[in-house]
Design an enzyme around this catalytic site. Structure first.
Site, PDB file in Angstrom:
ATOM      1  N   ARG A   1      27.575  10.238 -15.889  1.00  0.00           N
ATOM      2  CA  ARG A   1      28.739   9.445 -15.452  1.00  0.00           C
ATOM      3  C   ARG A   1      29.905  10.335 -15.051  1.00  0.00           C
ATOM      4  O   ARG A   1      30.778   9.903 -14.299  1.00  0.00           O
ATOM      5  CB  ARG A   1      29.123   8.424 -16.530  1.00  0.00           C
ATOM      6  CG  ARG A   1      28.121   7.286 -16.637  1.00  0.00           C
ATOM      7  CD  ARG A   1      28.537   6.284 -17.693  1.00  0.00           C
ATOM      8  NE  ARG A   1      28.604   6.875 -19.006  1.00  0.00           N
ATOM      9  CZ  ARG A   1      27.573   7.002 -19.853  1.00  0.00           C
ATOM     10  NH1 ARG A   1      26.402   6.530 -19.507  1.00  0.00           N
ATOM     11  NH2 ARG A   1      27.714   7.575 -21.027  1.00  0.00           N
TER      12      ARG A   1
ATOM     13  N   GLU B   1      24.810  14.771 -33.348  1.00  0.00           N
ATOM     14  CA  GLU B   1      24.716  14.225 -34.706  1.00  0.00           C
ATOM     15  C   GLU B   1      23.380  14.647 -35.333  1.00  0.00           C
ATOM     16  O   GLU B   1      23.318  15.077 -36.477  1.00  0.00           O
ATOM     17  CB  GLU B   1      24.837  12.709 -34.634  1.00  0.00           C
ATOM     18  CG  GLU B   1      25.195  12.074 -35.945  1.00  0.00           C
ATOM     19  CD  GLU B   1      25.379  10.574 -35.795  1.00  0.00           C
ATOM     20  OE1 GLU B   1      25.449  10.085 -34.644  1.00  0.00           O
ATOM     21  OE2 GLU B   1      25.422   9.907 -36.832  1.00  0.00           O
TER      22      GLU B   1
END
Ligand code: AMP
Length: 178
Positions: free
Chosen positions: A63, A100
């Site tokens: 994006r 993460e």
């Protein structure tokens, strides 16, 4: 300005539990689909950088390509693409960063930036700042300089500004909590 930003915020859609449980995905497709608001978004960013001598806008896959390319066009700057591994055809530099769970890598063509070039890093959203930090490492590896990191959306509760220091961070829309 406040009214314009409120309109842009209103065109960002929350998708809970995407792409995995516990994540609230900020979906910018309604914003991109509205010609007036898409233009307004790019104009607000471009106005900030018009007199800052930006040579190249760097867009992060995927994006970041949408926001960054439109911004580069508006500024009359070059556009540099930073991609996931194995996508760029020429010789590359790479930078890895922690996620993460596990880590990820970004790549750039080794001739994509001129030494000393003034670079604006652009993406749709900054969360932890890990992606933009990896992009800034690539800019440094090529001998160019980061002028600022610009985002449409900042999840400010994740404190990316700390991670991206000493680079300056700018965002149009901030979320203080999920
Ligand atoms: P980070 O490296 O944590 O700053 O993550 C930023 C990158 O992940 C950007 O390319 C974003 O497009 C994407 N991203 C992270 N969190 C979200 C979210 N909640 N909604 C939409 N995109 C996200």
């Amino acid at each position: 300005m406040e009214r314009e930003l409120a309109e842009i915020r209103g065109a960002i859609r929350d998708i809970p539990n995407f792409p995995k449980p516990g994540i609230v995905f900020k979906d910018i497709t309604p914003l991109l689909g509205n010609g007036r608001l898409f233009q307004q978004t790019i104009d607000l960013l471009a106005d900030r950088y018009r007199s800052r001598g930006i040579d190249t806008v760097l867009g992060i896959e995927s994006r970041g390509f949408i926001i960054g390319a439109a911004l580069a066009y508006s500024l009359g700057a070059g556009f540099c693409i930073v991609r996931k591994p194995g996508k760029l055809p020429y010789e590359t530099h790479s930078a890895s960063y922690e996620l993460e769970y596990g880590s990820d890598t970004l790549e750039v063509h080794r001739d994509a930036l001129s030494p000393g070039a003034r670079v604006l890093i652009a993406d749709d959203l900054v969360a932890t700042g890990g992606t933009a930090a990896a992009a800034s490492a690539l800019v440094s590896a090529l001998g160019a300089q980061v002028v600022e990191c610009a985002f449409v959306i900042e999840l400010s509760f994740l404190k990316a500004r700390e991670k991206l220091k000493p680079h300056a961070v700018f965002s149009l829309i901030q979320y203080d909590s999920e």
